[in-house]
Design an enzyme around this catalytic site. Structure first.
Site, short mmCIF file in Angstrom:
data_model
loop_
_atom_site.label_atom_id
_atom_site.label_comp_id
_atom_site.label_asym_id
_atom_site.label_seq_id
_atom_site.Cartn_x
_atom_site.Cartn_y
_atom_site.Cartn_z
N ASN A 76 -4.89 -10.24 6.33
CA ASN A 76 -4.63 -9.01 7.10
C ASN A 76 -5.83 -8.33 7.74
O ASN A 76 -5.86 -7.10 7.89
CB ASN A 76 -3.84 -8.01 6.23
CG ASN A 76 -2.49 -8.57 5.83
OD1 ASN A 76 -2.02 -9.53 6.44
ND2 ASN A 76 -1.85 -8.00 4.83
N THR A 124 0.83 -1.21 0.00
CA THR A 124 0.00 0.00 0.00
C THR A 124 0.87 1.25 0.00
O THR A 124 1.76 1.38 0.82
CB THR A 124 -0.95 -0.05 1.22
OG1 THR A 124 -1.93 -1.05 0.95
CG2 THR A 124 -1.65 1.28 1.46
N TYR A 134 -8.97 -7.97 6.76
CA TYR A 134 -9.98 -7.29 5.94
C TYR A 134 -11.20 -8.21 5.73
O TYR A 134 -11.29 -9.28 6.32
CB TYR A 134 -9.34 -6.81 4.64
CG TYR A 134 -8.23 -5.80 4.92
CD1 TYR A 134 -8.52 -4.58 5.53
CD2 TYR A 134 -6.90 -6.10 4.66
CE1 TYR A 134 -7.51 -3.67 5.84
CE2 TYR A 134 -5.88 -5.19 4.97
CZ TYR A 134 -6.20 -3.98 5.56
OH TYR A 134 -5.21 -3.09 5.88
N HIS A 155 -7.56 -10.50 -2.06
CA HIS A 155 -7.00 -10.17 -0.74
C HIS A 155 -7.85 -10.85 0.34
O HIS A 155 -8.90 -10.37 0.72
CB HIS A 155 -6.99 -8.65 -0.55
CG HIS A 155 -6.11 -8.19 0.58
ND1 HIS A 155 -5.71 -9.03 1.61
CD2 HIS A 155 -5.52 -6.99 0.85
CE1 HIS A 155 -4.94 -8.35 2.46
NE2 HIS A 155 -4.80 -7.12 2.01
N ASN A 176 -4.82 -5.75 12.21
CA ASN A 176 -6.16 -5.16 12.22
C ASN A 176 -7.10 -5.87 13.18
O ASN A 176 -8.29 -6.03 12.90
CB ASN A 176 -6.73 -5.11 10.79
CG ASN A 176 -6.01 -4.10 9.94
OD1 ASN A 176 -5.83 -2.95 10.35
ND2 ASN A 176 -5.56 -4.50 8.75
C1 8OZ Z 1 -0.45 -1.04 5.16
C2 8OZ Z 1 -1.25 0.09 5.27
C3 8OZ Z 1 -2.54 0.04 4.82
C4 8OZ Z 1 -3.05 -1.11 4.25
C5 8OZ Z 1 -2.52 -4.82 4.10
C6 8OZ Z 1 -3.50 -3.43 2.39
O1 8OZ Z 1 -2.01 -4.91 5.21
C7 8OZ Z 1 -2.78 -3.48 3.52
C8 8OZ Z 1 -2.25 -2.25 4.15
C9 8OZ Z 1 -0.95 -2.20 4.60
O2 8OZ Z 1 -2.84 -5.82 3.46
#
Ligand code: 8OZ
Length: 366
Positions: free
Chosen positions: A181, A28, A183, A178, A238
């Protein structure tokens, strides 16, 4: 001097041949055009500078406005975004590279200021993550999400399908889902974030359902041999957690293998952190998956060589080293020193820390 290892051997990934086993991991960079979220003017230069990687995977790109969670990340849902990405793929292909786009829905890791009409971000359950996002030029707590209605789930799958069509129109060689992480797809899969009582919650089978349905839909558009997926079985990124990641991912990977996806990209350990944060048998998922295994997280030349020689992976994804070394492949081949990266220019800004890292050729001879 040129070091000879498997890392520099070519690899047949579905219908495409990669020049070597090095993959540029999705990173990112928050440099898309504000408001339209079209990849920025320098993006084509940035990716094409790195075209000597066997495979480039783009930064995570939202499949819809709802799927965006951070300031100025690029999208793959509008015509202008497709045109912007076309410039990227053309330039990478001119320089002999191969490139997949990472398709992203952030789920609850978002902020009302990024959502249409200031709406709440969506999630499997109305549980706010403890964590921050970057929005309006600063770090802010993520917003309280609302639980998706059962009737909205087909729409999410459709958004992934449309984004896949767009990606092909933009000239990508394939797509990476994706699924990592913390999401949306991982929020559904892991029981720390998913407390649903319907067909998408409860059992492992139910929690895995969305990730597998999205994978099936994307593979139907792109071809399973042009569809990869990224997972992160034990990451705490996250604020995500699961009570039994081994059982969950053994099940998920069986399903992904049955769909004949071309690769499984695995963040081993904590994303960007310790590889040994929690016990997990990666050999178990490697064995279950028929396609290529792409290993990621904290790899350097020695570990990459060891793991490829042992047959524990087919491809190795490097992240931060690719930010600061556009010619990482050549540097590793020669055993040359690597440029350090500057964390202050990872997210947002312009050419500085993006397209201005030097190659060996540009350095004065010693
Ligand atoms: C760092 C900052 C914001 C998003 C991920 C898409 O961790 C990200 C991400 C990484 O997969």
């Amino acid at each position: 001097m040129s070091r000879s290892t498997k890392l520099f051997e070519s690899y047949k990934l579905g219908p495409i041949t990669l020049a070597n086993r090095l993959v540029m991991a999705p990173l990112t960079r928050n440099r898309a055009v504000p408001g339209t979220f079209v990849p920025g003017a320098l993006a084509a230069e940035y990716y094409s500078q790195r075209a000597s990687a066997g495979l480039l995977i783009t930064e995570a790109s939202q499949i819809s406005q709802q799927g965006q969670g951070y300031q100025d990340t690029p999208g793959i849902y509008s015509k202008e975004q497709v045109a912007g990405w076309r410039k990227v793929t053309d330039k990478v292909h001119e320089r002999g590279g191969k490139i997949f786009i990472q398709l992203w829905h952030v789920g609850r890791i978002s902020h009302v200021d990024l959502q249409a009409n200031g709406a709440a971000p969506v999630a499997p359950s109305a549980i706010r993550a403890k964590g921050k996002t970057f929005v309006n030029g600063t770090f802010a707590d993520v917003s309280e999400p609302r639980a998706l209605e059962l009737s909205e789930i087909p729409g999410i799958i459709d958004d992934f399908k449309r984004a896949t069509k767009n990606a092909l129109e933009a000239g990508f060689d394939g797509v990476e889902i994706h699924g990592a992480n913390g999401y949306l797809l991982e929020q559904f899969a892991k029981d720390g974030a998913n407390k649903r009582a319907d067909a998408y919650g409860g059992s492992i089978e139910n929690r895995a359902k969305l990730m597998l349905e999205v994978s099936k839909a994307v593979a139907a558009e792109a071809g399973s041999d042009r569809t990869g997926i990224r997972i992160s079985p034990v990451t705490p990124a996250n604020d995500i957690s699961d009570s039994n990641p081994q059982a969950l991912y053994d099940y998920i990977v069986d399903g992904l293998s049955a769909l004949k996806l071309v690769y499984l990209h695995v963040v081993e350990g904590a994303t960007g952190g310790p590889r040994d944060i929690a016990p997990f048998d990666y050999a178990s998922i490697r064995k279950r998956f028929a396609g290529a295994y792409v290993a990621n997280n904290g790899y350097d030349f020695d570990l990459a060589t060891k793991v490829l020689d042992a047959g524990a992976a087919d491809l190795i994804a490097f992240g931060k080293p690719f930010i600061s070394n556009p010619d990482l492949v050549e540097r590793l081949k020669q055993g040359a020193a690597l440029n350090d990266w500057d964390k202050n220019t990872f997210y947002g800004g312009g050419a500085k820390g993006y397209t201005d890292y030097p190659t060996l050729a540009a350095e004065p001879a010693e």
